[in-house]
Design an enzyme around this catalytic site. Structure first.
Site, PDB file in Angstrom:
ATOM      1  N   ASP A 196      33.045  42.445  30.368  1.00  0.00           N
ATOM      2  CA  ASP A 196      31.937  43.377  30.620  1.00  0.00           C
ATOM      3  C   ASP A 196      31.113  42.905  31.817  1.00  0.00           C
ATOM      4  O   ASP A 196      30.685  43.708  32.645  1.00  0.00           O
ATOM      5  CB  ASP A 196      31.056  43.520  29.362  1.00  0.00           C
ATOM      6  N   TYR A 239      52.311  35.104  31.996  1.00  0.00           N
ATOM      7  CA  TYR A 239      51.635  35.050  33.288  1.00  0.00           C
ATOM      8  C   TYR A 239      52.039  33.812  34.081  1.00  0.00           C
ATOM      9  O   TYR A 239      52.170  32.733  33.521  1.00  0.00           O
ATOM     10  CB  TYR A 239      50.117  35.045  33.087  1.00  0.00           C
ATOM     11  N   GLU A 247      22.711  36.878  30.914  1.00  0.00           N
ATOM     12  CA  GLU A 247      22.682  37.857  32.019  1.00  0.00           C
ATOM     13  C   GLU A 247      22.150  37.288  33.327  1.00  0.00           C
ATOM     14  O   GLU A 247      22.337  37.899  34.381  1.00  0.00           O
ATOM     15  CB  GLU A 247      21.803  39.045  31.616  1.00  0.00           C
TER      16      GLU A 247
END
Ligand code: ZN
Ligand code: ZN
Length: 449
Positions: A155, A352, A428
């Site tokens: 996100d 990967y 944040e």
């Protein structure tokens, strides 16, 4: 160099010119600046815009966090991204590798094409963090209902890259080159029976028209909030799946000589595999890991079964070692089995590849990360044994994949819940650093040629 940098960053913003010019000269490309845009004005304008977009980036991140979507199901996220990129006047391609979004921002001046990538998918994890925007989403995952959470922090990646798009679009007229924005689905792996992620995006033309000459990306994780870290060369491991089927012959548990015991053979193979990395490979060259995570065989204590199935993972940091390791795993399993008269069927599924940061590009861009970090140190990241499909992009063009710390100040990064935990929490305050890092990498790459 470090001390020098700190002194420079303490000067007034207008005093940036001299040290930056020194860096540019070191790249051997300074003369191009004479005809180009004023790189300092461009950088200044981008910094101002980055500050202005900060609240919006936080809003996007909370919104995406509250509405996480599993791999190949990033419909809402992709729509949010595509709408934003269109609003900035970009050419946008959607549904690349199912839900991927690719957009190109064409700068007003000629120059290179720089690709920037963010992955969009969440994980089948039920969020346990107490947040006003915590996820309450549930979804079907491989046929089972699960909670969904941005437990890997993607996100943050999406919100950061949306912010970068905003910043770079605001300086588009003076931008000497183009930027390819790649919003990628399914980094965590496509659901059973599906394909997805970076490899499929490339197959579906993510790098075509225009083809980038370089790619940058970041990942959030444990570390002091806002801390940037990187590593030159091999950085994250290759990850391959291992399945071994040991076939013996069923018999009574009281009379093992009447059959062939696949459980004892499987046990020997588990131990034998542990000697491959420790005894057969040059341990000072690069680490390797072979883990058997699951063993199944038999139904009851006094019956020796016909077969045992084992499943595991193989990790290493070098393409040649990876091939060699596969060969040795086969030989070890097959020949241990043969010694008991059993057979071992070894299948290795490639996952990967190794995430390799181009050493030259990394050396060239580290001063940019240091300038963005200001007084904070930029540290060299230890090898990471987790894998990342950004590696597919780096097989096409030189790339730099770096890391952004998101552990809050009141927590110890060494013990804070890490990525994939239901308690993973990203502070944040790291978001603006991510926006500035990708923005400045792009601008510096374009202008210091
Ligand atoms: Zn992850
Ligand atoms: Zn991730």
């Amino acid at each position: 160099m470090n001390r020098d940098r700190i002194e420079q960053s303490r000067r007034a913003p207008g005093a940036w010119r001299r040290p930056v010019a020194v860096v540019l000269l070191a790249f051997g490309g300074a003369p191009a600046l004479a005809q180009g845009p004023d790189v300092y004005a461009l950088r200044q304008a981008a910094e101002e815009r980055a500050r202005a977009v900060e609240p919006q980036v936080v809003t996007w991140r909370r919104d995406i966090h509250e509405h996480p979507e599993l791999s190949n199901r990033e419909f809402r996220t992709a729509a949010l991204v595509a709408g934003h990129l269109r609003s900035l006047g970009m050419e946008v391609r959607t549904e690349v590798a199912h839900t991927g979004v690719v957009a190109t921002l064409r700068g007003g001046r000629p120059g290179p094409v720089v690709a920037l990538r963010a992955d969009m998918d969440a994980l089948p994890v039920t969020e346990q963090v107490d947040l006003p925007f915590a996820s309450r989403e549930r979804a079907l995952y491989n046929g089972r209902e699960v909670g969904v959470m941005h437990a890997c922090g993607h996100d943050n990646h999406v919100a950061i890259l949306m912010g970068v798009a905003d910043v770079l679009a605001s300086v588009r007229a003076d931008l000497p080159g183009s930027v390819k924005f790649i919003f990628q689905p399914a980094e965590e792996g496509a659901p059973e029976g599906e394909r997805g992620g970076a490899e499929l995006m490339l197959e579906e033309g993510a790098f075509e028209n225009p083809r980038p000459e370089v790619i940058f990306g970041l990942h959030v994780g444990p570390g002091p909030v806002g801390r940037l870290s990187y590593r030159a060369g091999s950085t994250m491991a290759s990850a391959d799946w291992l399945r071994i089927l040991v076939r013996g012959r069923q018999t009574h548990g009281a009379a093992p000589w009447s059959g062939i015991d696949p459980i004892v053979v499987a046990s020997q193979i588990v131990l034998g595999l542990q000697t491959v990395a420790s005894r057969q490979l040059p341990v000072t060259l690069t680490p390797s890991i072979i883990t058997i995570g699951s063993i199944h065989g038999g139904v009851r204590g006094n019956i020796i079964p016909d077969e045992v199935e084992m499943v595991g993972t193989i990790r290493t940091f070098d393409a040649d070692v990876r091939r060699d390791l596969h060969r040795r795993i086969r030989r070890t399993a097959e020949q241990i089995a043969a010694s008991a008269g059993a057979t071992a069927e070894v299948s290795i599924t490639h996952g990967y590849p190794v995430t390799v940061n181009d050493p030259e590009l990394t050396a060239r861009m580290v001063p940019t990360l240091q300038r963005v970090a200001g007084d904070d140190p930029v540290v060299v990241q230890d090898l990471m044994t987790v894998a990342e499909d950004f590696s597919y992009f780096q097989q096409e063009v030189p790339g730099l994949f770096f890391f952004l710390g998101v552990t809050p100040e009141d927590q110890d990064p060494a013990t804070a819940p890490s990525n994939h935990s239901p308690l993973f929490f990203a502070d944040e305050q790291a978001l603006p650093v991510g926006v500035r890092a990708l923005t400045n990498l792009t601008l510096d790459y374009m202008t210091a040629r």
